[in-house]
Design a protein around this motif. Structure first.
Motif, mmCIF file in Angstrom:
data_model
loop_
_atom_site.group_PDB
_atom_site.id
_atom_site.type_symbol
_atom_site.label_atom_id
_atom_site.label_comp_id
_atom_site.label_asym_id
_atom_site.label_seq_id
_atom_site.Cartn_x
_atom_site.Cartn_y
_atom_site.Cartn_z
ATOM 1 N N ALA A 249 0.834 -1.204 0.000
ATOM 2 C CA ALA A 249 0.000 0.000 0.000
ATOM 3 C C ALA A 249 0.870 1.255 0.000
ATOM 4 C CB ALA A 249 -0.918 0.000 1.218
ATOM 5 N N ALA A 250 1.975 1.197 0.735
ATOM 6 C CA ALA A 250 2.866 2.351 0.820
ATOM 7 C C ALA A 250 3.420 2.735 -0.547
ATOM 8 C CB ALA A 250 4.005 2.058 1.786
ATOM 9 N N LYS A 251 3.650 1.732 -1.382
ATOM 10 C CA LYS A 251 4.155 1.992 -2.730
ATOM 11 C C LYS A 251 3.140 2.782 -3.557
ATOM 12 C CE LYS A 251 6.883 -2.282 -2.799
ATOM 13 N NZ LYS A 251 7.023 -3.621 -3.406
ATOM 14 N N GLU A 252 1.851 2.620 -3.207
ATOM 15 C CA GLU A 252 0.790 3.321 -3.925
ATOM 16 C C GLU A 252 0.384 4.613 -3.201
ATOM 17 O OE1 GLU A 252 -2.491 0.708 -4.555
ATOM 18 O OE2 GLU A 252 -1.231 -0.962 -5.240
ATOM 19 N N GLY A 253 1.104 4.938 -2.135
ATOM 20 C CA GLY A 253 0.811 6.171 -1.406
ATOM 21 C C GLY A 253 -0.394 6.075 -0.497
ATOM 22 N N ALA B 111 -1.924 2.503 5.920
ATOM 23 C CA ALA B 111 -2.196 1.111 6.275
ATOM 24 C C ALA B 111 -3.680 0.857 6.487
ATOM 25 C CB ALA B 111 -1.417 0.740 7.531
ATOM 26 N N ASP B 112 -4.331 1.755 7.250
ATOM 27 C CA ASP B 112 -5.743 1.517 7.554
ATOM 28 C C ASP B 112 -6.621 1.653 6.308
ATOM 29 O OD1 ASP B 112 -5.097 4.217 7.572
ATOM 30 O OD2 ASP B 112 -6.684 4.749 8.966
ATOM 31 N N LYS B 113 -6.258 2.574 5.410
ATOM 32 C CA LYS B 113 -7.040 2.752 4.184
ATOM 33 C C LYS B 113 -6.903 1.534 3.283
ATOM 34 C CE LYS B 113 -9.643 5.138 1.386
ATOM 35 N NZ LYS B 113 -11.054 5.385 1.749
ATOM 36 N N ALA B 114 -5.681 1.028 3.138
ATOM 37 C CA ALA B 114 -5.458 -0.155 2.309
ATOM 38 C C ALA B 114 -6.205 -1.360 2.865
ATOM 39 C CB ALA B 114 -3.964 -0.460 2.234
ATOM 40 N N LEU B 115 -6.181 -1.519 4.176
ATOM 41 C CA LEU B 115 -6.870 -2.642 4.808
ATOM 42 C C LEU B 115 -8.374 -2.524 4.619
ATOM 43 C CD1 LEU B 115 -6.765 -5.157 6.568
ATOM 44 C CD2 LEU B 115 -6.736 -3.688 8.586
ATOM 45 N N GLU C 147 -3.002 -10.628 -3.694
ATOM 46 C CA GLU C 147 -2.327 -9.466 -4.274
ATOM 47 C C GLU C 147 -1.825 -8.508 -3.199
ATOM 48 O OE1 GLU C 147 -5.053 -7.638 -6.948
ATOM 49 O OE2 GLU C 147 -4.921 -9.219 -8.456
ATOM 50 N N LEU C 148 -2.572 -8.426 -2.107
ATOM 51 C CA LEU C 148 -2.189 -7.478 -1.060
ATOM 52 C C LEU C 148 -1.527 -8.148 0.135
ATOM 53 C CD1 LEU C 148 -2.245 -4.458 -0.690
ATOM 54 C CD2 LEU C 148 -4.418 -4.661 0.472
ATOM 55 N N PHE C 149 -2.051 -9.300 0.550
ATOM 56 C CA PHE C 149 -1.530 -9.949 1.741
ATOM 57 C C PHE C 149 -0.401 -10.933 1.452
ATOM 58 C CE2 PHE C 149 -6.058 -9.233 3.207
ATOM 59 C CZ PHE C 149 -5.728 -8.143 3.986
ATOM 60 N N GLY C 150 -0.267 -11.352 0.194
ATOM 61 C CA GLY C 150 0.732 -12.361 -0.133
ATOM 62 C C GLY C 150 0.177 -13.755 0.063
ATOM 63 N N THR C 151 0.881 -14.746 -0.431
ATOM 64 C CA THR C 151 0.366 -16.128 -0.428
ATOM 65 C C THR C 151 0.236 -16.709 0.977
ATOM 66 O OG1 THR C 151 2.635 -16.909 -0.766
ATOM 67 C CG2 THR C 151 1.270 -16.620 -2.731
ATOM 68 N N LYS C 152 1.105 -16.289 1.903
ATOM 69 C CA LYS C 152 1.067 -16.864 3.252
ATOM 70 C C LYS C 152 -0.163 -16.411 4.025
ATOM 71 C CE LYS C 152 3.709 -17.375 7.523
ATOM 72 N NZ LYS C 152 4.933 -17.017 8.280
ATOM 73 N N GLY C 153 -0.467 -15.130 3.970
ATOM 74 C CA GLY C 153 -1.564 -14.610 4.773
ATOM 75 C C GLY C 153 -2.918 -14.620 4.108
ATOM 76 N N ALA C 154 -2.942 -14.777 2.780
ATOM 77 C CA ALA C 154 -4.198 -14.635 2.038
ATOM 78 C C ALA C 154 -5.294 -15.617 2.445
ATOM 79 C CB ALA C 154 -3.921 -14.732 0.542
ATOM 80 N N PRO C 155 -5.027 -16.924 2.525
ATOM 81 C CA PRO C 155 -6.106 -17.866 2.858
ATOM 82 C C PRO C 155 -6.762 -17.576 4.207
ATOM 83 C CG PRO C 155 -4.214 -19.040 1.978
ATOM 84 C CD PRO C 155 -3.762 -17.628 2.228
ATOM 85 N N GLU C 156 -5.929 -17.307 5.215
ATOM 86 C CA GLU C 156 -6.444 -17.042 6.564
ATOM 87 C C GLU C 156 -7.305 -15.780 6.580
ATOM 88 O OE1 GLU C 156 -6.728 -18.137 10.585
ATOM 89 O OE2 GLU C 156 -5.418 -19.124 9.153
ATOM 90 N N MET C 157 -6.808 -14.721 5.965
ATOM 91 C CA MET C 157 -7.526 -13.459 5.942
ATOM 92 C C MET C 157 -8.808 -13.557 5.118
ATOM 93 S SD MET C 157 -5.908 -11.313 7.852
ATOM 94 C CE MET C 157 -6.380 -9.668 7.348
#
Length: 259
Positions: free
Chosen positions: A179-183, A186-190, A212-222
């Motif tokens: 999210a930081a790369k897109e300006g 954290a809370d807005k991206a979430l 795309e945002l959380f990555g492969t490790k965190g994506a399923p859980e989230m």
């Protein structure tokens, strides 16, 4: 019988005084002043003298409070410990630790206790579990620009709803970096990602968005937590001032004539 009762009462007070002195190392006039502070708390809050002594000693040491401010905050910690069934020493020490970690001023302590209490009331999570999670994950959350209020509310949801905190935070950390790369903050991206995952037309699409945002490790859980309604970010960013009366209001509702 009267004499025995008087001796027992004196010993109760003396135990409280001894606790104050042991915890603060105070001597002379300073010690006498702290004893008076303990007397005032003992006479105001339905508790025993030793508990009042613990509160006065720890709050004076940890938060540097004196006089009326010391008495008020000590009483608040006693109330907090009572309604949340927590150890008083641990409550004071853990609160000091997380406030230091998140750079929260000591003047906000009453609000922080209300925040912690409300999180437990809303989720059913034990306060000790929440403290442990904050102490373990606070540095990571702070690194992601989450303040104490956001962190408490987020971790309470994770812990209470069976979301694996370490997995979720690993995903969030990656999300914040992206999210930081897109300006974006954290809370807005979430917030945007949660909404997109929630409204995805299929599980596959939801998982793709999360990846795309959380990555492969965190994506399923989230993805699972969001789709099942176990994770919401609607009220993460409340003001600390909203929680100032929670502890006292809850405590007062528990009082009866015996107290």
């Amino acid at each position: 019988a009267v004499a025995a009762a008087l001796v027992a009462a004196f010993k109760n007070l003396d135990d409280g005084y001894d606790t104050v002195i042991k915890k603060t190392g105070a001597t002379g006039e300073a010690a006498e002043e702290l004893k008076k502070n303990m007397d005032n708390v003992f006479g105001t809050v339905p508790t025993d003298a030793e508990t009042a002594g613990i509160a006065i000693g720890e709050v004076n040491t940890r938060f540097g409070k004196t006089g009326e401010a010391l008495e008020n905050l000590s009483a608040e910690f006693i109330r907090f410990s009572e309604i949340n069934d927590t150890d008083l020493n641990r409550s004071i020490n853990s609160t000091d630790a997380i406030m230091t970690k998140f750079n929260v001023d000591a003047s906000q302590t009453k609000n922080v206790l209300g925040l912690i209490t409300k999180a437990g009331q809303d989720t059913g999570l034990s306060i000790d579990t929440l403290y442990s999670s904050l102490e373990k994950n606070g540095a990571t959350l702070k690194e992601m620009d989450f303040d104490l209020t956001e962190s408490v509310n987020l971790l309470a949801q994770f812990e209470a709803n069976g979301v694996d905190t370490s997995t979720a935070l690993a995903g969030l950390k990656k999300a914040v970096a992206n999210a930081a790369k897109e300006g974006k903050s954290a809370d807005k991206a979430l917030e945007e990602t949660v909404e997109n995952i929630k409204n995805a037309s299929s599980e596959t699409e939801a998982l793709q968005i999360a990846t795309e945002l959380f990555g492969t490790k965190g994506a399923p859980e989230m993805t699972q937590a969001i789709r099942e309604g176990r994770l919401s970010v609607d009220n993460l960013k409340n003001s600390l001032s909203e929680y100032g009366s929670v502890v006292e209001d809850t405590f007062n509702e528990t009082l009866d004539p015996t107290d």
